[in-house]
Design an enzyme around this catalytic site. Structure first.
Site, mmCIF file in Angstrom:
data_model
loop_
_atom_site.group_PDB
_atom_site.id
_atom_site.type_symbol
_atom_site.label_atom_id
_atom_site.label_comp_id
_atom_site.label_asym_id
_atom_site.label_seq_id
_atom_site.Cartn_x
_atom_site.Cartn_y
_atom_site.Cartn_z
ATOM 1 N N GLU A 152 54.780 3.780 -85.890
ATOM 2 C CA GLU A 152 54.672 4.851 -84.887
ATOM 3 C C GLU A 152 55.976 5.614 -84.644
ATOM 4 O OE1 GLU A 152 52.879 2.965 -81.461
ATOM 5 O OE2 GLU A 152 51.165 2.268 -82.614
ATOM 6 N N ASN A 194 53.208 2.658 -90.720
ATOM 7 C CA ASN A 194 51.942 2.556 -89.980
ATOM 8 C C ASN A 194 51.956 3.485 -88.761
ATOM 9 O OD1 ASN A 194 49.413 1.070 -89.531
ATOM 10 N ND2 ASN A 194 50.423 0.175 -87.736
ATOM 11 N N HIS A 230 42.258 4.294 -84.460
ATOM 12 C CA HIS A 230 41.708 4.024 -83.125
ATOM 13 C C HIS A 230 40.895 5.257 -82.719
ATOM 14 C CE1 HIS A 230 44.044 0.404 -82.473
ATOM 15 N NE2 HIS A 230 45.160 1.040 -82.800
ATOM 16 N N GLU A 259 44.096 -0.774 -87.931
ATOM 17 C CA GLU A 259 43.812 -1.202 -86.544
ATOM 18 C C GLU A 259 42.489 -0.617 -86.070
ATOM 19 O OE1 GLU A 259 47.153 -0.437 -83.947
ATOM 20 O OE2 GLU A 259 48.604 -1.051 -85.467
ATOM 21 N N ASP A 261 39.232 0.518 -84.536
ATOM 22 C CA ASP A 261 38.260 0.283 -83.466
ATOM 23 C C ASP A 261 37.671 1.639 -83.107
ATOM 24 O OD1 ASP A 261 40.379 1.331 -81.902
ATOM 25 O OD2 ASP A 261 40.847 -0.598 -80.991
HETATM 26 O O1 G3I Z 1 51.345 -12.373 -72.826
HETATM 27 C C1 G3I Z 1 51.491 -11.683 -71.577
HETATM 28 C C2 G3I Z 1 50.986 -12.545 -70.448
HETATM 29 O O2 G3I Z 1 51.758 -13.704 -70.363
HETATM 30 C C3 G3I Z 1 51.055 -11.727 -69.175
HETATM 31 O O3 G3I Z 1 50.506 -12.462 -68.115
HETATM 32 C C4 G3I Z 1 50.300 -10.428 -69.312
HETATM 33 C C5 G3I Z 1 50.414 -9.536 -68.092
HETATM 34 O O4 G3I Z 1 50.338 -8.169 -68.413
HETATM 35 O O5 G3I Z 1 50.825 -9.715 -70.409
HETATM 36 C C6 G3I Z 1 50.710 -10.409 -71.632
HETATM 37 O O6 G3I Z 1 51.226 -9.622 -72.685
HETATM 38 C C7 G3I Z 1 50.470 -8.474 -73.046
HETATM 39 C C8 G3I Z 1 50.124 -8.594 -74.516
HETATM 40 O O7 G3I Z 1 49.472 -7.422 -74.933
HETATM 41 C C9 G3I Z 1 49.235 -9.796 -74.812
HETATM 42 O O8 G3I Z 1 47.995 -9.650 -74.215
HETATM 43 C C10 G3I Z 1 51.326 -7.257 -72.800
HETATM 44 O O9 G3I Z 1 51.513 -7.074 -71.404
HETATM 45 C C11 G3I Z 1 50.648 -6.037 -73.371
HETATM 46 O O10 G3I Z 1 51.534 -4.938 -73.295
HETATM 47 C C12 G3I Z 1 50.286 -6.275 -74.817
HETATM 48 O O11 G3I Z 1 49.570 -5.160 -75.279
HETATM 49 C C13 G3I Z 1 49.542 -5.002 -76.679
HETATM 50 C C14 G3I Z 1 50.011 -3.614 -77.030
HETATM 51 O O12 G3I Z 1 49.925 -3.432 -78.438
HETATM 52 C C15 G3I Z 1 51.461 -3.401 -76.591
HETATM 53 O O13 G3I Z 1 51.895 -2.156 -76.937
HETATM 54 C C16 G3I Z 1 48.107 -5.181 -77.150
HETATM 55 O O14 G3I Z 1 47.711 -6.551 -76.961
HETATM 56 C C17 G3I Z 1 48.003 -4.838 -78.633
HETATM 57 O O15 G3I Z 1 46.639 -4.802 -79.026
HETATM 58 C C18 G3I Z 1 48.597 -3.460 -78.864
HETATM 59 O O16 G3I Z 1 48.528 -3.192 -80.243
HETATM 60 C C19 G3I Z 1 49.020 -1.918 -80.641
HETATM 61 C C20 G3I Z 1 49.654 -2.091 -81.999
HETATM 62 O O17 G3I Z 1 50.644 -3.076 -81.958
HETATM 63 C C21 G3I Z 1 50.225 -0.762 -82.504
HETATM 64 N N1 G3I Z 1 49.241 0.288 -82.470
HETATM 65 C C22 G3I Z 1 48.541 0.470 -81.203
HETATM 66 C C23 G3I Z 1 47.910 -0.848 -80.755
HETATM 67 C C24 G3I Z 1 47.090 -0.656 -79.503
HETATM 68 O O18 G3I Z 1 47.902 -0.298 -78.414
#
Ligand code: G3I
Length: 438
Positions: A152, A194, A230, A259, A261
């Site tokens: 990105e 990516n 996405h 990715e 969806d």
């Molecule tokens: O693990 C912590 C947990 O301990 C805490 O209680 C909770 C509270 O918010 O957060 C948890 O972490 C989160 C993590 O996902 C696991 O669920 C983060 O806050 C959250 O920011 C994170 O989001 C991820 C996101 O990337 C971050 O930018 C998504 O799961 C993940 O699917 C998403 O994936 C991205 C790709 O890497 C790049 N392309 C876009 C895609 C979708 O946004």
């Protein structure tokens, strides 16, 4: 269409992928993709592996995994120079035991940086990035099929430039430095760039295209481009998706859908998933497809129910359509040439339709062109073949088969044009008429 026997025979060398006693291998996503020489993967969260529904679907259906968050910078190097691979190793070990490929995600990204890195700049940040790429790629050396080396890095919108970030501010060469560093650490892994909103041809994908072209010309090691894919109503599957994948492949890189969806439900969602699969199968250098999670409830945007299994782990219509498309489906996609209308001579407006048609569904993109005078509004009336139904529309409002401009695209200068689109089931339209308000 391939015979069932051939599909099975081709899958046998990868038999370790599938659970002993599992049903006919060609009835899973991974096996069906493998029969075409491709993978079908999913994003995986380590903390969900103890959920038996999740783990069973993962082991049965998919032959590639991408750690959803576990290989990101904040997870792998929480304090500078101290590496933490526990959760990512858990996923890699599971993949190894089940014969699945691993997509590494992501070595260098402006998001999910540990706070210490967010606070660095200049040479200190550049050095930290190089060390991070080296350490992580070395730790997984030989175990990663493809790395998202840089994620990105391009800006949204029409500018076609790089995204501003602390990494970008270390110098425009940060991307190629990351790629050269990754190559040195793990020469066997494919190295990918990516991004999202690059799935069709637009200013952002054109900018990525130019970078890949430049890297190939200068010998910067890049092997693949990941298209996140996405999709939702605001960002639908573009009509030129396959053509866009193909133009990157023609630069001499592999392409991967990384990715996937698609928000929605029912037939419309199923048709879009099938269209994505068919696009990948039609591009020789499309290595495989990864969906961004297993069940709708696992998705980063769960409310959009964008995945192949429902929250209980049941297969959705989108699953069946995806599997069917992987197995060759019943038809191949057709993208007929756009119907052309003569250039406008008088006032008023004209339309032309670009259609992406697949078995049971279509996406139509309609270009509205003003005549010799500017117009202040337009209505395009399409001729929908019998049995066709429109499921969603963008950049226009619909009343039956009439599509009228929305607030921001009614005014079109003399000879200028604008586009709207819609998705539907059945056979898409090839003709339309246009009425203008002057
Ligand atoms: O693990 C912590 C947990 O301990 C805490 O209680 C909770 C509270 O918010 O957060 C948890 O972490 C989160 C993590 O996902 C696991 O669920 C983060 O806050 C959250 O920011 C994170 O989001 C991820 C996101 O990337 C971050 O930018 C998504 O799961 C993940 O699917 C998403 O994936 C991205 C790709 O890497 C790049 N392309 C876009 C895609 C979708 O946004």
């Amino acid at each position: 269409m391939r015979s069932r026997f051939l599909a099975l025979a081709l899958v046998i060398p990868a038999a370790g992928v599938f659970l002993a006693g599992s049903a006919d291998a060609a009835t899973t996503l991974g096996a069906s993709a493998a029969a075409t020489g491709r993978y079908f993967g999913t994003a995986v969260a380590a903390y969900k592996l103890s959920d038996s529904t999740y783990a069973n679907i993962l082991s049965t259906e998919f032959n590639s995994v991408t750690p959803e968050n576990e290989m990101k910078w904040d997870a792998t190097e929480p304090s500078q120079g101290t590496f933490s691979f526990g959760s990512a190793d858990q996923i890699v070990n599971l993949a190894k035991n089940q014969g699945k490929k691993v997509r590494g995600h992501a070595l260098a990204w402006h998001q999910q940086q540990p706070s210490w890195a967010q606070n660095l700049s200049g040479t200190a940040l550049r050095n930290a990035m190089v060390n991070h790429v080296t350490q992580v790629a070395t730790h997984y050396k030989g175990q990663i099929d493809s790395w998202d080396v840089v994620n990105e890095a391009f800006a949204d919108g029409g500018g076609g430039g790089r995204r501003d970030s602390n990494l970008q501010r270390t110098g425009n060469d940060w991307i190629e430095v990351a790629f050269r560093t990754a190559r040195a650490a793990d020469p066997a892994a494919k190295l990918c760039y990516n991004d999202y909103n690059t799935d069709g041809q637009n200013a952002k994908s054109n900018a990525v295209y130019a970078m890949v072209q430049d890297f190939k010309a200068r010998g910067v090691p890049i092997d693949c481009v990941g298209f996140q894919s996405h999709f939702n109503a605001q960002s639908p599957l573009p009509a030129d998706y396959q053509a866009n994948l193909q133009r990157f492949a023609d630069l001499g890189v592999d392409v991967q859908i990384t990715e996937l969806d698609i928000e929605g439900s029912g037939t419309a969602q199923a048709s879009s998933f099938a269209a994505v699969v068919r696009a990948c199968l039609a591009v020789t250098r499309c290595n495989g497809i990864t969906v961004w999670g297993i069940r709708d409830s696992d998705s980063w945007r769960a409310s959009g129910t964008p995945l192949l299994f429902d929250g209980s782990g049941n297969k959705k219509a989108a699953y069946t359509a995806t599997l069917d498309a992987l197995n060759g489906g019943t038809t191949t996609p057709t993208t007929p040439p756009p119907t052309t209308t003569p250039p406008p001579t008088g006032a008023g407006c004209t339309t032309s339709i670009t259609l992406n048609q697949w078995n049971g569904g279509f996406v139509a993109t309609v270009r509205v062109t003003a005549g010799s005078s500017a117009i202040r509004g337009w209505t395009a009336t399409v001729t929908l073949p019998s049995g066709a139904a429109v499921t969603n529309t963008w950049n226009a409002t619909r009343s039956g088969s009439a599509f009228t401009n929305v607030s921001y695209n009614g005014s079109v200068g003399a000879g200028g044009s604008t586009e709207f689109g819609f998705q539907g089931t059945g056979t898409g339209p090839s003709t339309s008429t246009c009425a203008a308000q002057s």
